[in-house]
Design an enzyme around this catalytic site. Structure first.
Site, PDB file in Angstrom:
ATOM      1  N   LYS A   8     -29.885 -28.082  36.743  1.00 33.68           N
ATOM      2  CA  LYS A   8     -30.951 -28.582  37.620  1.00 33.68           C
ATOM      3  C   LYS A   8     -30.802 -28.132  39.068  1.00 33.68           C
ATOM      4  O   LYS A   8     -31.793 -28.084  39.815  1.00 33.68           O
ATOM      5  CB  LYS A   8     -31.005 -30.105  37.568  1.00 33.68           C
ATOM      6  N   SER A  68     -27.029 -27.649  28.710  1.00 32.48           N
ATOM      7  CA  SER A  68     -27.735 -27.897  29.965  1.00 32.48           C
ATOM      8  C   SER A  68     -26.997 -28.771  30.961  1.00 32.48           C
ATOM      9  O   SER A  68     -27.237 -28.696  32.160  1.00 32.48           O
ATOM     10  CB  SER A  68     -29.111 -28.510  29.683  1.00 32.48           C
TER      11      SER A  68
END
Length: 398
Positions: free
Chosen positions: A49, A299
């Site tokens: 992110k 992720s």
């Protein structure tokens, strides 16, 4: 979008870690295929992110001078907070009340003002949008923003610039920002590479939207993989997935839990539920990897310790390595010792015992024992149940 992703990489490369692909000998041997991990769980702030947040803020720096604000279940929060601190900007983060403390504390550690609001990402999102107007802050969307998507696409930039002969990339999907960026880059450079998305069954907003041909809002998105717990995907990300994503898969909570456990045991990696979703699909036999070079995008790795404990317990149960039974014993001296002896002879390890002598649902001459055991697999569990069932009144609880 290809130009924007290339530009994004040049913009953020000095702030992020470049993480080379990791070839997994363990999972390659298990599957008989070539399995690679893109370890964004080792990225700064513990998640991909940071890429989208950095790119969005850097590209729009003049509009961010009064500060930035974001809504997030944790990873986007840390990415925005880190980016703002690195650039000398104020950051306000609105997080759902259920957000794991590790993510809250880490976000505070980057100097952001954290506001816990609502029971879902959507609740936090609405509050953040309102505060952005009230405080004149630049809102950084977690996924439905072209600059954020371009930043996430740098994951694919790194993958293909390191190894161009891969066959497919498997990506966890929540709101769709990561898979959109990856798919945009890949389909404009190597359209033959297959892009596969994976969602939690309890939060399959993109799967539902693609099925209906429009963005739909889920009634609930309660999954412990909070990084992909999104009720409503973005308009931009939906269109991108329609055009560029080849396949979408869903995985259950138990399958995700098992994948987290497998990462810990086999790869010695700490991976959060969202990051484990692609491996969950692989282990559940939902991916065709035969004869293919497959990259699983890991992720993130921001997982709460208490969540790890619950996941390990669930994963061990799912693989036949843990069981809990309820046994009715005669309420006489030596009964519990005799039961322990039987369990010892069955080569099971007692994890926990709860002896209940005032259960109103059984006769006064009896007591109930709830006992948790570490076992060696489903065949071992059957042996235990068969032997104990021949001696006592037994009910398997877990």
């Amino acid at each position: 979008m290809l130009y924007e992703i290339n530009e994004s990489y040049g913009r953020i490369k000095n702030y992020i870690k470049h993480l080379p692909l990791y070839y997994s000998n363990n999972f390659s041997e298990i599957t008989g295929a070539d399995i690679y991990f893109k370890l964004e769980n080792l990225q700064r702030t513990g998640s991909f992110k940071i890429r989208g947040a950095l790119n969005c803020i850097l590209k729009n720096i003049d509009k961010c001078r009064e500060g930035v604000i974001a809504a997030s279940a944790g990873n986007h929060a840390q990415g925005v907070a880190f980016s703002a601190k690195s650039l000398g900007l104020k950051a306000v983060i609105v997080m759902p009340e259920f957000t794991p403390m590790v993510k809250v504390n880490n976000t505070c550690g980057h100097g952001a003002e954290v506001i816990l609001h609502g029971r879902s990402f959507e609740d936090a999102y609405k509050h953040a949008v309102s505060l952005a107007q009230e405080r004149k802050l630049r809102f950084i969307h977690p996924f439905d923003d072209a600059d954020v998507i371009a930043g996430q696409g740098t994951v694919a930039y790194e993958i293909l610039n390191e190894k161009s002969d891969i066959d497919q990339i498997v990506v966890p999907v929540g709101g769709g920002g990561l898979i959109s960026g990856i798919a945009e880059y890949v389909k404009n450079t190597r359209p033959d590479i297959k892009i596969i998305g994976v969602q939690a069954e309890e939060a399959a907003g993109m799967v539902s939207s693609l099925s209906e041909g429009r963005v739909v809002s889920l009634a609930s998105s309660l999954t412990f993989a909070e990084g992909i717990a999104v009720k409503k995907v973005g308009d931009l990300t939906f269109r991108c997935c329609q055009n560029c994503v080849d396949e979408m898969i869903t995985v259950s909570e138990n399958e995700i839990a098992l994948a987290v456990l497998e990462y810990i045991e086999r790869a010695k990696l700490v991976v959060e539920g969202a990051g484990a979703a692609p491996l969950a699909a692989l282990l559940a036999g939902k991916l065709d990897v035969a004869g293919k070079k497959t990259v699983l995008v890991v992720s993130g790795g921001n997982i709460d310790v208490t969540t790890i404990n619950r996941i390990i317990s669930r994963g061990m149960t799912a693989t036949g390595r843990f069981m809990t039974v309820s046994i009715i014993l005669p309420d006489v001296p030596g009964a519990l010792t005799a039961l322990s002896g039987e369990i010892s002879r069955l080569s099971a390890n007692i994890h926990e015992i709860v002896h209940i002598r005032n259960d109103h649902n059984i006769p006064l001459s009896r007591s109930r024992v709830n006992i948790s055991l570490e076992t060696r697999g489903f065949e071992h569990i059957e042996q235990i149940m068969e032997r104990l069932g021949s001696l006592y009144e037994v009910t398997r609880l877990v």
